[in-house]
Design a protein around this motif. Structure first.
Motif, short mmCIF file in Angstrom:
data_model
loop_
_atom_site.label_atom_id
_atom_site.label_comp_id
_atom_site.label_asym_id
_atom_site.label_seq_id
_atom_site.Cartn_x
_atom_site.Cartn_y
_atom_site.Cartn_z
N THR A 192 -4.64 7.47 5.18
CA THR A 192 -6.08 7.70 4.99
C THR A 192 -6.89 6.71 5.81
O THR A 192 -7.84 7.09 6.50
N TRP B 241 0.85 -1.19 0.00
CA TRP B 241 0.00 0.00 0.00
C TRP B 241 0.89 1.24 0.00
O TRP B 241 2.01 1.23 0.53
N SER B 242 0.36 2.32 -0.52
CA SER B 242 1.09 3.58 -0.44
C SER B 242 0.97 4.12 0.98
O SER B 242 0.03 3.81 1.71
N GLU C 136 0.20 7.06 1.67
CA GLU C 136 -1.02 7.88 1.67
C GLU C 136 -2.26 7.03 1.98
O GLU C 136 -3.12 7.44 2.76
N ASP C 137 -2.35 5.84 1.37
CA ASP C 137 -3.48 4.94 1.66
C ASP C 137 -3.49 4.53 3.12
O ASP C 137 -4.54 4.51 3.77
#
Length: 171
Positions: free
Chosen positions: A129, A122-123, A125-126
């Motif tokens: 979030t 996963w990034s 950012e993900d």
């Protein structure tokens, strides 16, 4: 703001959250086959410091007899001990031993390694979030204070001090 959720949206949300909770419970299986409730008790002691069993039960949403059963098992395993409560010498708190502190550290290393192997693609950012949304959900569901991981050295010092107050010198 966005459109209002429908009943179908709410059902989907409940199913998604239930699936994640179920997967996380299986994901958290410990190497020594310690059950989820026992790991919750150890985790609470690690994050919140030496605590009365009633406070642990309230925090975890478990009944006192369940916490007592888990505590007895962990005490027999050498991971925690009963220490005097400084605010009421008739009562006791539970504190982690060195073996208990090491076990929780190992438990978290194991979880981080497994999570990295599972969602490490996963990034960032993900991940951030999801973390923000999960904290928001927990708060909306009534969690008063977000769960955070305290400083490792401070945790050890707190439990060692509680042990030193209670245990006889040289024990």
């Amino acid at each position: 703001m966005g459109e209002k959720m429908t009943e179908d949206d709410l059902v989907t949300l409940i199913c998604s959250i239930s699936g994640a909770v179920q997967a996380i419970k299986r994901f958290y299986t410990e190497p020594e086959e310690i059950d989820h409730g026992a790991s919750m008790v150890l985790g609470v002691l690690y994050r919140r410091g030496p605590s009365r069993p009633s406070a642990i039960a309230q925090y975890c949403g478990l009944d006192l007899s369940t916490v007592s059963r888990h505590a007895r098992f962990q005490e027999d395993a050498g991971r925690l001990v009963k220490v005097t409560d400084p605010t009421d010498r008739r009562a006791h708190r539970l504190a982690l031993t060195e073996a208990g502190l090491d076990h929780v550290d190992q438990m978290w290393r194991h979880r981080i390694e497994r999570l990295s192997a599972t969602v490490g693609h996963w990034s960032a950012e993900d991940a951030r979030t999801l973390s923000v949304l999960a904290e928001r959900l927990a708060a909306d569901l009534g969690l008063q204070t977000p769960i955070t991981m305290p400083d490792h050295d401070a945790v050890r010092a707190t439990h060692r001090a509680a042990l030193a107050e209670t245990l006889p010198k040289g024990a």
